[in-house]
Design an enzyme around this catalytic site. Structure first.
Site, PDB file in Angstrom:
ATOM      1  CE1 TYR A 149      -7.011   5.879  -9.139  1.00  0.00           C
ATOM      2  CE2 TYR A 149      -6.615   7.321 -11.014  1.00  0.00           C
ATOM      3  CZ  TYR A 149      -6.253   6.236 -10.235  1.00  0.00           C
ATOM      4  OH  TYR A 149      -5.139   5.499 -10.566  1.00  0.00           O
ATOM      5  NE  ARG A 168      -9.918   2.085  -9.471  1.00  0.00           N
ATOM      6  CZ  ARG A 168      -8.620   1.933  -9.192  1.00  0.00           C
ATOM      7  NH1 ARG A 168      -7.728   2.748  -9.741  1.00  0.00           N
ATOM      8  NH2 ARG A 168      -8.210   0.985  -8.378  1.00  0.00           N
ATOM      9  CD  GLN A 189      -0.204  -7.269  -5.653  1.00  0.00           C
ATOM     10  OE1 GLN A 189      -0.630  -8.399  -5.494  1.00  0.00           O
ATOM     11  NE2 GLN A 189       0.375  -6.889  -6.772  1.00  0.00           N
ATOM     12  CG  ASP A 226     -10.347  -2.738  -1.436  1.00  0.00           C
ATOM     13  OD1 ASP A 226     -10.130  -3.238  -0.310  1.00  0.00           O
ATOM     14  OD2 ASP A 226     -10.220  -3.384  -2.493  1.00  0.00           O
ATOM     15  CG  HIS A 238       0.080  -1.079  -5.380  1.00  0.00           C
ATOM     16  ND1 HIS A 238      -0.409  -2.183  -6.042  1.00  0.00           N
ATOM     17  CD2 HIS A 238       1.438  -1.201  -5.385  1.00  0.00           C
ATOM     18  CE1 HIS A 238       0.609  -2.949  -6.420  1.00  0.00           C
ATOM     19  NE2 HIS A 238       1.731  -2.367  -6.035  1.00  0.00           N
ATOM     20  CB  CYS A 265      -1.359  18.702  -1.496  1.00  0.00           C
ATOM     21  SG  CYS A 265      -0.996  20.247  -2.374  1.00  0.00           S
ATOM     22  N   GLY A 311      -5.536 -14.156  -4.728  1.00  0.00           N
ATOM     23  CA  GLY A 311      -6.171 -13.227  -5.650  1.00  0.00           C
ATOM     24  C   GLY A 311      -5.249 -12.271  -6.361  1.00  0.00           C
ATOM     25  CG  ASP A 350      -7.556 -18.242 -13.871  1.00  0.00           C
ATOM     26  OD1 ASP A 350      -8.297 -19.152 -14.272  1.00  0.00           O
ATOM     27  OD2 ASP A 350      -7.908 -17.047 -13.753  1.00  0.00           O
TER      28      ASP A 350
END
EC number: 2.3.1.286
Length: 245
Positions: free
Chosen positions: A64, A67, A98, A101, A116, A124, A185, A213
């Site tokens: 993380y 990330r 979702q 960032d 999310h 904590c 996206g 797609d």
């Protein structure tokens, strides 16, 4: 650009957006499920669930922290800027993402719901104290709560965890008001986010899908625009701006 599509957007009463990892991929943040996705190199069950964190918090925190570093160094792209512009034009009422960032906010979007959670937040594991961070923690040592001394964790929703009820309730209220939703996206497979466009559709609203797609949403979308979110949204907003002027 399809005139009917532009009319649908320009004449919308309450337009909302749902964005996924594909929107931030153009800023250099790896997606989870694309061909070059993050999960192709790491098994999600090893890293993004409470059990993995309990078993090996240092391993999970290292991933993380990596990330977080990517997110903090990334810059908003044309898609983020286009959504912010739609909000400034008074067309976009709320953006549901979702993504974990903060690139939508840094592009200028104000009304953003993070389904999310956020990599900008740590909390904590004991007292639920939470706060924003400006940089990724250096691991080791493991980050500890300054209030109770317990282990901190990333402020994101892991596999097997429920979305915070207040966050989901707010997102539901937004889509229940919407007559148009732009879905950009996202693979449209992760629940409950994937069901949000269906609520708009069931209430007689229109779905505008933007994705390189086809997705499970494609068969019921009113408009399916194939391409990268940045390119498609940039062109779309330029035409909407003209239509409104």
């Amino acid at each position: 650009m399809d005139e009917k599509l532009l009319k649908t957007i320009a004449e919308s009463k309450y337009l909302v957006a749902l964005t996924g990892a594909g929107v931030s991929a153009e800023s250099g943040i790896p997606t989870f499920r694309g061909k070059d996705g993050l999960w192709n190199r790491y098994r999600p069950e090893e890293l993004a669930n409470p059990q993995a964190f309990a078993k090996d918090p240092e391993k999970v925190w290292k991933w993380y922290a990596w990330r977080m570093e990517k997110v903090f160094n990334a810059q908003p792209n044309k898609a983020h800027q286009a959504f912010a512009e739609l909000e400034r034009l008074g067309v976009l009422k709320c953006l549901i993402t979702q993504n974990v960032d903060d690139l939508h906010e840094r592009a200028g979007s104000r009304n953003v719901i993070h389904l999310h959670g956020s990599l900008r937040v740590v909390r904590c594991t004991s007292c639920n104290n939470s706060f924003e961070v400006e940089s990724a923690p250096k691991i080791p040592p493991l980050p500890k709560c300054d209030k109770c001394g317990s282990l901190l964790r990333p402020g994101v929703v892991w596999f097997g965890e429920m979305l915070p009820p207040d966050v989901l309730d707010r997102a539901m209220r937004e889509v229940e008001r919407a007559d148009v939703i732009i879905v950009a996206g996202t693979s449209a497979v992760v629940q409950p986010a994937a069901s949000l466009p269906l609520i708009v559709k069931q209430r007689g609203g229109a779905i505008i899908e933007i994705n390189p797609d086809e997705t499970p949403l494609t068969p019921i979308a009113d408009y399916s625009l194939r391409g990268k979110a940045g390119e498609v949204m940039d062109e779309l907003v330029r035409h909407v701006r003209k239509a409104l002027s």
